[in-house]
Write a protein that holds these residues in place. Sequence first.
Motif, PDB file in Angstrom:
ATOM      1  N   PRO A  87     -16.785  79.197 -21.591  1.00  0.00           N
ATOM      2  CA  PRO A  87     -15.902  79.216 -22.750  1.00  0.00           C
ATOM      3  C   PRO A  87     -15.835  80.571 -23.461  1.00  0.00           C
ATOM      4  N   ILE A  88     -16.943  81.275 -23.512  1.00  0.00           N
ATOM      5  CA  ILE A  88     -16.954  82.587 -24.170  1.00  0.00           C
ATOM      6  C   ILE A  88     -16.146  83.586 -23.337  1.00  0.00           C
ATOM      7  N   ASP A  89     -16.378  83.585 -22.032  1.00  0.00           N
ATOM      8  CA  ASP A  89     -15.661  84.475 -21.117  1.00  0.00           C
ATOM      9  C   ASP A  89     -14.154  84.229 -21.200  1.00  0.00           C
ATOM     10  N   GLN A  90     -13.762  82.980 -21.170  1.00  0.00           N
ATOM     11  CA  GLN A  90     -12.336  82.636 -21.221  1.00  0.00           C
ATOM     12  C   GLN A  90     -11.717  83.063 -22.549  1.00  0.00           C
ATOM     13  N   ALA A  91     -12.418  82.802 -23.650  1.00  0.00           N
ATOM     14  CA  ALA A  91     -11.892  83.188 -24.963  1.00  0.00           C
ATOM     15  C   ALA A  91     -11.821  84.700 -25.093  1.00  0.00           C
ATOM     16  N   CYS A  92     -12.811  85.381 -24.568  1.00  0.00           N
ATOM     17  CA  CYS A  92     -12.837  86.845 -24.613  1.00  0.00           C
ATOM     18  C   CYS A  92     -11.637  87.424 -23.863  1.00  0.00           C
ATOM     19  N   MET A  93     -11.397  86.932 -22.672  1.00  0.00           N
ATOM     20  CA  MET A  93     -10.289  87.451 -21.873  1.00  0.00           C
ATOM     21  C   MET A  93      -8.926  87.083 -22.471  1.00  0.00           C
ATOM     22  N   ALA A  94      -8.862  85.955 -23.159  1.00  0.00           N
ATOM     23  CA  ALA A  94      -7.597  85.515 -23.749  1.00  0.00           C
ATOM     24  C   ALA A  94      -7.322  86.184 -25.097  1.00  0.00           C
ATOM     25  N   SER A  95      -8.348  86.788 -25.672  1.00  0.00           N
ATOM     26  CA  SER A  95      -8.165  87.408 -26.986  1.00  0.00           C
ATOM     27  C   SER A  95      -7.213  88.588 -26.882  1.00  0.00           C
ATOM     28  N   ASN A  96      -6.649  88.964 -27.985  1.00  0.00           N
ATOM     29  CA  ASN A  96      -5.659  90.042 -27.967  1.00  0.00           C
ATOM     30  C   ASN A  96      -6.275  91.398 -28.279  1.00  0.00           C
ATOM     31  N   GLN A  97      -7.549  91.560 -28.009  1.00  0.00           N
ATOM     32  CA  GLN A  97      -8.192  92.850 -28.234  1.00  0.00           C
ATOM     33  C   GLN A  97      -7.644  93.867 -27.233  1.00  0.00           C
ATOM     34  N   LYS A  98      -7.376  95.050 -27.718  1.00  0.00           N
ATOM     35  CA  LYS A  98      -6.773  96.076 -26.864  1.00  0.00           C
ATOM     36  C   LYS A  98      -7.720  96.548 -25.767  1.00  0.00           C
ATOM     37  N   GLN A  99      -8.996  96.551 -26.021  1.00  0.00           N
ATOM     38  CA  GLN A  99      -9.948  97.124 -25.081  1.00  0.00           C
ATOM     39  C   GLN A  99     -10.758  96.059 -24.341  1.00  0.00           C
ATOM     40  N   LYS A 100     -10.212  94.861 -24.201  1.00  0.00           N
ATOM     41  CA  LYS A 100     -10.976  93.829 -23.511  1.00  0.00           C
ATOM     42  C   LYS A 100     -11.206  94.251 -22.063  1.00  0.00           C
ATOM     43  N   SER A 101     -12.332  93.877 -21.568  1.00  0.00           N
ATOM     44  CA  SER A 101     -12.726  94.272 -20.226  1.00  0.00           C
ATOM     45  C   SER A 101     -13.359  93.081 -19.534  1.00  0.00           C
ATOM     46  N   TRP A 102     -12.997  92.875 -18.275  1.00  0.00           N
ATOM     47  CA  TRP A 102     -13.586  91.779 -17.515  1.00  0.00           C
ATOM     48  C   TRP A 102     -15.098  91.909 -17.492  1.00  0.00           C
ATOM     49  N   ALA A 103     -15.607  93.101 -17.281  1.00  0.00           N
ATOM     50  CA  ALA A 103     -17.055  93.299 -17.195  1.00  0.00           C
ATOM     51  C   ALA A 103     -17.740  92.997 -18.529  1.00  0.00           C
ATOM     52  N   LEU A 104     -17.123  93.419 -19.630  1.00  0.00           N
ATOM     53  CA  LEU A 104     -17.698  93.145 -20.941  1.00  0.00           C
ATOM     54  C   LEU A 104     -17.685  91.652 -21.239  1.00  0.00           C
ATOM     55  N   CYS A 105     -16.566  90.988 -20.984  1.00  0.00           N
ATOM     56  CA  CYS A 105     -16.475  89.543 -21.220  1.00  0.00           C
ATOM     57  C   CYS A 105     -17.477  88.789 -20.364  1.00  0.00           C
ATOM     58  N   ARG A 106     -17.633  89.212 -19.110  1.00  0.00           N
ATOM     59  CA  ARG A 106     -18.593  88.581 -18.194  1.00  0.00           C
ATOM     60  C   ARG A 106     -20.021  88.756 -18.713  1.00  0.00           C
ATOM     61  N   CYS A 107     -20.329  89.946 -19.217  1.00  0.00           N
ATOM     62  CA  CYS A 107     -21.660  90.226 -19.755  1.00  0.00           C
ATOM     63  C   CYS A 107     -21.937  89.342 -20.973  1.00  0.00           C
ATOM     64  N   ILE A 108     -20.964  89.240 -21.857  1.00  0.00           N
ATOM     65  CA  ILE A 108     -21.134  88.409 -23.048  1.00  0.00           C
ATOM     66  C   ILE A 108     -21.357  86.954 -22.647  1.00  0.00           C
ATOM     67  N   GLN A 109     -20.622  86.486 -21.643  1.00  0.00           N
ATOM     68  CA  GLN A 109     -20.813  85.112 -21.165  1.00  0.00           C
ATOM     69  C   GLN A 109     -22.202  84.929 -20.571  1.00  0.00           C
ATOM     70  N   ASP A 110     -22.679  85.911 -19.834  1.00  0.00           N
ATOM     71  CA  ASP A 110     -24.031  85.819 -19.262  1.00  0.00           C
ATOM     72  C   ASP A 110     -25.083  85.681 -20.359  1.00  0.00           C
ATOM     73  N   VAL A 111     -24.936  86.456 -21.424  1.00  0.00           N
ATOM     74  CA  VAL A 111     -25.876  86.351 -22.548  1.00  0.00           C
ATOM     75  C   VAL A 111     -25.739  84.980 -23.213  1.00  0.00           C
ATOM     76  N   ALA A 112     -24.512  84.515 -23.367  1.00  0.00           N
ATOM     77  CA  ALA A 112     -24.290  83.189 -23.960  1.00  0.00           C
ATOM     78  C   ALA A 112     -24.962  82.105 -23.131  1.00  0.00           C
ATOM     79  N   ASN A 113     -24.885  82.226 -21.806  1.00  0.00           N
ATOM     80  CA  ASN A 113     -25.522  81.240 -20.929  1.00  0.00           C
ATOM     81  C   ASN A 113     -27.031  81.196 -21.139  1.00  0.00           C
ATOM     82  N   GLN A 114     -27.613  82.318 -21.510  1.00  0.00           N
ATOM     83  CA  GLN A 114     -29.058  82.403 -21.704  1.00  0.00           C
ATOM     84  C   GLN A 114     -29.487  81.972 -23.105  1.00  0.00           C
ATOM     85  N   THR A 115     -28.594  82.066 -24.076  1.00  0.00           N
ATOM     86  CA  THR A 115     -29.014  81.864 -25.461  1.00  0.00           C
ATOM     87  C   THR A 115     -28.359  80.690 -26.175  1.00  0.00           C
TER      88      THR A 115
END
Length: 100
Positions: free
Chosen positions: A23-51
Motif C-alpha cells: 500500500p505504501i509503494d502504490q500510494a507513493c507511485m500514485a502521488s503527484n510528487q515531481k521527483q517520485k522514484s520507483w527505487a525510493l518508493c520501493r525502499c519506503i515500502q521495504d521499511v514499512a514491511n519491517q516496521t
Amino acid sequence: MKRFLWAALLATAIAPITAEAGPIDQACMASNQKQKSWALCRCIQDVANQTLSRADQRRAAKFFQDPHKAQEIRQSDSRTHEKFWLRYKEFGAAASATCK
C-alpha cells in the motif's frame, strides 16, 4: 508440456515483482510528487514491511493523498491513534535513515 513449463517459469518470474507492491509503494507511485522514484518508493515500502502492520500501512498510505489525515491522527485523543502515531514516527525515522 512445454507450454506448461513456460507458463510456470513466467509465473515464478513475475510473481515476486507483482507481490512486492504494498500500500505504501502504490500510494507513493500514485502521488503527484515531481521527483517520485520507483527505487525510493520501493525502499519506503521495504521499511514499512519491517516496521508497520498491513493495517498500519493502509492507514499511512492515505497520507499520500490527504496529508491532513496525518495531522488529524497526530492530534487525536484516541489511544489507538496515539499508538499508531508512535509506530508511524518510528517508520518515518527508519525510512529517512534508510531511503536516501
